[in-house]
Design an enzyme around this catalytic site. Structure first.
Site, PDB file in Angstrom:
ATOM      1  N   ARG A 112     -45.297   7.740 -28.288  1.00  0.00           N
ATOM      2  CA  ARG A 112     -45.038   9.005 -28.973  1.00  0.00           C
ATOM      3  C   ARG A 112     -44.475   9.975 -27.934  1.00  0.00           C
ATOM      4  O   ARG A 112     -45.094  10.206 -26.890  1.00  0.00           O
ATOM      5  CB  ARG A 112     -46.330   9.566 -29.541  1.00  0.00           C
ATOM      6  N   HIS A 128     -44.374  16.840 -35.639  1.00  0.00           N
ATOM      7  CA  HIS A 128     -45.115  15.998 -36.590  1.00  0.00           C
ATOM      8  C   HIS A 128     -44.141  15.140 -37.413  1.00  0.00           C
ATOM      9  O   HIS A 128     -44.476  14.708 -38.522  1.00  0.00           O
ATOM     10  CB  HIS A 128     -45.934  16.821 -37.607  1.00  0.00           C
ATOM     11  N   ARG A 139     -53.735  27.881 -33.336  1.00  0.00           N
ATOM     12  CA  ARG A 139     -52.434  28.563 -33.203  1.00  0.00           C
ATOM     13  C   ARG A 139     -52.249  29.558 -34.341  1.00  0.00           C
ATOM     14  O   ARG A 139     -52.619  29.280 -35.488  1.00  0.00           O
ATOM     15  CB  ARG A 139     -51.277  27.564 -33.239  1.00  0.00           C
ATOM     16  N   GLU A 195     -49.559   7.833 -38.106  1.00  0.00           N
ATOM     17  CA  GLU A 195     -48.469   7.977 -37.145  1.00  0.00           C
ATOM     18  C   GLU A 195     -48.327   6.740 -36.260  1.00  0.00           C
ATOM     19  O   GLU A 195     -47.222   6.342 -35.897  1.00  0.00           O
ATOM     20  CB  GLU A 195     -48.690   9.241 -36.304  1.00  0.00           C
TER      21      GLU A 195
END
Ligand code: AMP
Length: 406
Positions: free
Chosen positions: A92, A181, A242, A385
């Site tokens: 990734r 993402h 965030r 993922e």
């Protein structure tokens, strides 16, 4: 043809997550995690498919030691990295800029470009690079494939990807919206089409990836046309830590009036804002427990989170024009029935509704939670993922293998 196994590595600054998959049947042979690399009390957790999970605490000073510890654990299960069954390692990589629109076999030029992108991904790309270089040293003969979090979003039109700031300045510093993402948005939008029994090309989906980090995307016929994260993962939805969207002038104000430095504000907005900044908790389970107990700060944090989410659903409805499905995914999206219900409450006019009974049912697989007669399908679609990275990696190495034969 080479083997059928793919090792997927997700290297962070102080952790490495890994999964070994067999692409003949999509089976997970082992999953694991090395945490607190370079810190005191490093920890490894390794779970083979055929056996008990193992855990140990010890010293893991760097990524090299972390990957060697992982390799030793895989070896114990007869799944060592020297096995001819291992076809490739898929990594990734968070930021691929504009250049990487597809998974890419790593060579020196690719490494140099990932390095060049560090200024726009200072937290992630250095760790991703270290993971790739360490894996290369362990198996120099094996294809290493970089799968980029930004790649799925490179189809965004300029109207969605550009900020309305001076073009020369923006281009000189590569300031634009990249989105993140992407592997999850790609996987979930495709799985949603599958759930509806339709081809991805025929389906428009709003994907809501709500984890500790959170992002929304508008996917038209399998291609991303807008997403909520921008130059960095800070833009968009309210997240665990965030802030998501703020007036950029908040930053000047905090500098001029609050006397804060750029680094302090960076930490404030990325680590001490969002749900944790609003109520002191970033775990949605705890926030809901507090809301149910009548805690006002938790209630306000929840309301702000939902308000922002709803605004993005409305915005992406407008961007797509026709919406076939809304898909909830990641830790919060897959597990929090109250978030799903609140996010769509009052949107019946848009054809969006949640069936209370279906929404409350917990389940592992992709499932519909909209009423049977709903105009727009609402789905819970678990993201994967690692599987997506493994599938893209495997497809790429098999493709190049086949090309070499012709
Ligand atoms: P992720 O980043 O996708 O791993 O998501 C992690 C987040 O999912 C946690 O911080 C929690 O807020 C949320 N989460 C995990 N499990 C649940 C649950 N059962 N109910 C509500 N939220 C959950």
């Amino acid at each position: 043809m080479s083997g059928s196994r793919v090792l997927v590595l997700n290297s962070g600054s102080s952790s490495v997550k890994y999964q070994l998959l067999d692409m003949r049947d999509g089976g997970r042979l082992a999953v694991g995690l090395v945490e607190r690399i370079g810190e005191s009390g490093s920890r490894l957790k390794h779970s083979p498919a055929d056996g008990e999970s193992r855990e140990w605490n010890g010293s893991v000073p760097d990524h090299d030691s972390a990957l060697k510890a992982m390799a030793a654990e895989l070896d114990r299960d007869g799944l060592g990295l020297d096995s001819p069954e291992l076809a490739a390692i898929g990594h990734r990589v968070v930021h691929g800029g504009l250049r990487f629109t597809e998974p890419t076999v790593v060579d020196d030029a690719v490494l140099a470009e990932i390095e060049r992108l560090i200024p726009v991904a200072p937290l992630h790309n250095p760790a991703n690079l270290t993971g790739i270089r360490t894996a290369q040293a362990l198996r120099p003969d094996l294809p290493q494939v970089a799968v980029f979090d930004t790649a799925f979003h490179t189809t965004m039109p300029e109207s969605a990807a550009r900020y309305a700031i001076d073009v020369e300045t923006a281009d000189a510093h590569r300031v634009r919206r990249y989105g993140f993402h992407g592997t999850s948005h790609a996987y979930v939008s495709r799985e949603t089409a599958k759930l509806l029994g339709r081809a991805p090309e025929d389906v428009n989906v709003i994907v809501l990836h709500l984890g500790n980090g959170a992002s929304a995307s508008a996917v038209r016929g399998g291609r991303c046309v807008d997403t909520s994260m921008g130059l960095t993962p800070l833009e968009g939805l309210v997240m665990g830590t965030r802030s998501g969207d703020t007036d950029p002038a908040v930053i000047f104000h905090l500098m001029r009036v609050g006397g804060m430095s750029a680094d302090e504000i960076d930490t404030l907005l990325n680590k001490r804002s969002g749900l944790i900044g609003l109520c002191g908790d970033n775990d949605m389970r705890e926030i809901r427990r507090r809301v149910d107990a009548g805690d006002e700060r938790a209630g306000l944090a929840f309301d702000i989170y939902i308000h922002r989410l709803k605004k993005y659903i409305g915005a992406y409805y407008a961007v797509l024009g026709r919406v076939d499905a809304v898909a909830f995914t990641a830790g919060v999206g897959e597990n929090s029935a109250p978030v799903r219900e609140a996010a769509l409450a009052g949107l019946e006019g848009l054809g969006l509704a949640v069936d209370g009974g279906l929404n409350a049912v917990r389940g592992d697989g992709a499932r519909l939670i909209s009423p049977a007669d709903a105009r727009v399908a609402v789905a819970v679609v678990p993201t994967d993922e690692e599987m997506e990275i493994a599938a893209q990696t495997y497809a790429l190495v098999n493709d190049s293998g086949n090309q070499n034969l012709t």
